[in-house]
Design an enzyme around this catalytic site. Sequence first.
Site, PDB file in Angstrom:
ATOM      1  N   SER A 182       5.136   4.719   9.199  1.00 32.25           N
ATOM      2  CA  SER A 182       4.290   3.822   8.413  1.00 32.25           C
ATOM      3  C   SER A 182       4.662   2.355   8.536  1.00 32.25           C
ATOM      4  O   SER A 182       3.840   1.494   8.222  1.00 32.25           O
ATOM      5  CB  SER A 182       4.322   4.249   6.944  1.00 32.25           C
ATOM      6  OG  SER A 182       5.657   4.361   6.497  1.00 32.25           O
ATOM      7  N   HIS A 210      -0.257   9.308   7.910  1.00 26.49           N
ATOM      8  CA  HIS A 210      -0.989   8.199   8.543  1.00 26.49           C
ATOM      9  C   HIS A 210      -1.779   8.640   9.774  1.00 26.49           C
ATOM     10  O   HIS A 210      -2.434   7.819  10.410  1.00 26.49           O
ATOM     11  CB  HIS A 210      -0.035   7.065   8.924  1.00 26.49           C
ATOM     12  CG  HIS A 210       0.320   6.189   7.768  1.00 26.49           C
ATOM     13  ND1 HIS A 210      -0.574   5.286   7.224  1.00 26.49           N
ATOM     14  CD2 HIS A 210       1.449   6.084   7.029  1.00 26.49           C
ATOM     15  CE1 HIS A 210       0.013   4.654   6.219  1.00 26.49           C
ATOM     16  NE2 HIS A 210       1.231   5.116   6.067  1.00 26.49           N
ATOM     17  N   LYS A 241      -5.124   8.617   2.009  1.00 25.04           N
ATOM     18  CA  LYS A 241      -5.240   7.497   2.946  1.00 25.04           C
ATOM     19  C   LYS A 241      -6.626   7.537   3.588  1.00 25.04           C
ATOM     20  O   LYS A 241      -7.597   7.155   2.960  1.00 25.04           O
ATOM     21  CB  LYS A 241      -4.071   7.519   3.916  1.00 25.04           C
ATOM     22  CG  LYS A 241      -2.771   7.141   3.170  1.00 25.04           C
ATOM     23  CD  LYS A 241      -1.542   7.105   4.020  1.00 25.04           C
ATOM     24  CE  LYS A 241      -0.390   6.525   3.211  1.00 25.04           C
ATOM     25  NZ  LYS A 241       0.806   7.324   3.246  1.00 25.04           N
TER      26      LYS A 241
HETATM   27  C1  PLP Z   1       1.735   7.642   2.178  1.00 27.55           C
HETATM   28  C2  PLP Z   1       2.673   8.641   2.741  1.00 27.55           C
HETATM   29  C3  PLP Z   1       3.013   9.786   2.018  1.00 27.55           C
HETATM   30  C4  PLP Z   1       2.560  10.003   0.604  1.00 27.55           C
HETATM   31  O1  PLP Z   1       1.209  10.300   0.518  1.00 27.55           O
HETATM   32  P1  PLP Z   1       0.463  10.144  -0.905  1.00 27.55           P
HETATM   33  O2  PLP Z   1      -0.704  11.042  -0.787  1.00 27.55           O
HETATM   34  O3  PLP Z   1       0.125   8.701  -1.065  1.00 27.55           O
HETATM   35  O4  PLP Z   1       1.440  10.597  -1.954  1.00 27.55           O
HETATM   36  C5  PLP Z   1       3.813  10.737   2.632  1.00 27.55           C
HETATM   37  N1  PLP Z   1       4.286  10.544   3.881  1.00 27.55           N
HETATM   38  C6  PLP Z   1       4.000   9.436   4.592  1.00 27.55           C
HETATM   39  C7  PLP Z   1       4.535   9.286   5.985  1.00 27.55           C
HETATM   40  C8  PLP Z   1       3.196   8.449   4.046  1.00 27.55           C
HETATM   41  O5  PLP Z   1       2.926   7.348   4.747  1.00 27.55           O
END
Ligand code: PLP
Length: 395
Positions: A182, A210, A241
């Site tokens: 990320s 992502h 996301k």
């Molecule tokens: C955003 C993210 C999460 C968490 O996801 P949410 O649905 O926002 O709790 C988990 N792993 C990675 C790599 C992320 O970027």
Amino acid sequence: MSDPLAYLHDQIESWKSEGTYQRLRILESESAAESRFDGRQVINLASNNYLGLTTHPKLREAAEEAVRRYGVGSGAVRTISGTMRLHMQLEERIAAFKQVEACVVFQSGFAANAGTVSAILTPDDHIVSDELNHASIIDGCRLSRAKIHVFPHKDVAAAERLLAELDAAPGRKLLISDGVFSMDGDIGPLPGLAEAAARHGAIMMVDDAHASGVLGRNGRGTVDHFGLHGRVHVQVGTLSKAIGVLGGYVCGSRDLIEFLYHRARPFLFSTSHPPAVAAACLAAFDVLEQEPERIEALWANTRYFKQGLTSAGFNTGISETPITPVIVGEAALAHQLSRELFGEGVLATGIGFPTVPKGKARVRTIVTATHTRPELDRALAVFERVGKRLGILGG
Ligand SMILES: *Cc1c(COP(=O)(O)O)cnc(C)c1O
């Protein structure tokens, strides 16, 4: 009496003097390509709303219809009385989409990772984990109390050496990596990792937060992107996301999902999604299959914006995805860049140590499918102007 929480105030004051104190920006409109934050209309390069689904009419309609028919809450955790038909339909839909036997949906991607790793491993087991894996994976590893072995970022040979050293050790082994990282926007070396896992009998797990909706056919994720179907035992994805709503899921064998139904603590001890969330997510999977042009637009915008930043002279690191960092070095400079961009109508977050290594502070940008070329051109012009003013760009 003195306040026993006074130490919190002292810590907050020290963040303020270091310049790492974060005031929350308030979003006063929909999350979209252009949004209003703190009273200012800006080009939003700081959301994970990759495909613009947060405001898609089909998702809105599905959510509204679910509210009308089923109310606003599920009333209980999944295992007591909080499993609605919509929850089951969503899990079946995702499993079919990902071409796996079964799927379980959690309240968030965070809960999916933390709940799964901690459920399937015990203190007798071993985890081999990329150093840049997401915080929710790290927390899941800690909760499992398994032994954690960290390998340098994307170093398949190092991961394999760790697995080889564990060959004789009792206990199960889990090899785990983000699909897309990320902070740098680079893609995990899944083919090599999956091979290493297979050679050493390890469970292979990928967190595709992502990559869901971004990589692979119709956004099926990195396993599909690399053609690794059947070779990754645990696939985590997020609904928060690109899917535009909220939630996380785990895909894998029927046994894995049945086990998590019985042992994953967020599943057992935290209330299930409101029906509107499940309904909107279901509609999102229809959109992924019916509107592939959104993913094409996302990637076209990604190429255009990345090219614009690099030809202006910015350092965008090793990004391979719509996450494009602008690396400037010191945290104070990254935060100043972010503030001045905002002042000129562009929202992009400054990120420093400890989220990224010292000297690699950055402003992170994420374009979406719904940004227009004029918006991207305006954002690039602002980046160039502010970059020159702050001495990040020459000339
Ligand atoms: C955003 C993210 C999460 C968490 O996801 P949410 O649905 O926002 O709790 C988990 N792993 C990675 C790599 C992320 O970027």
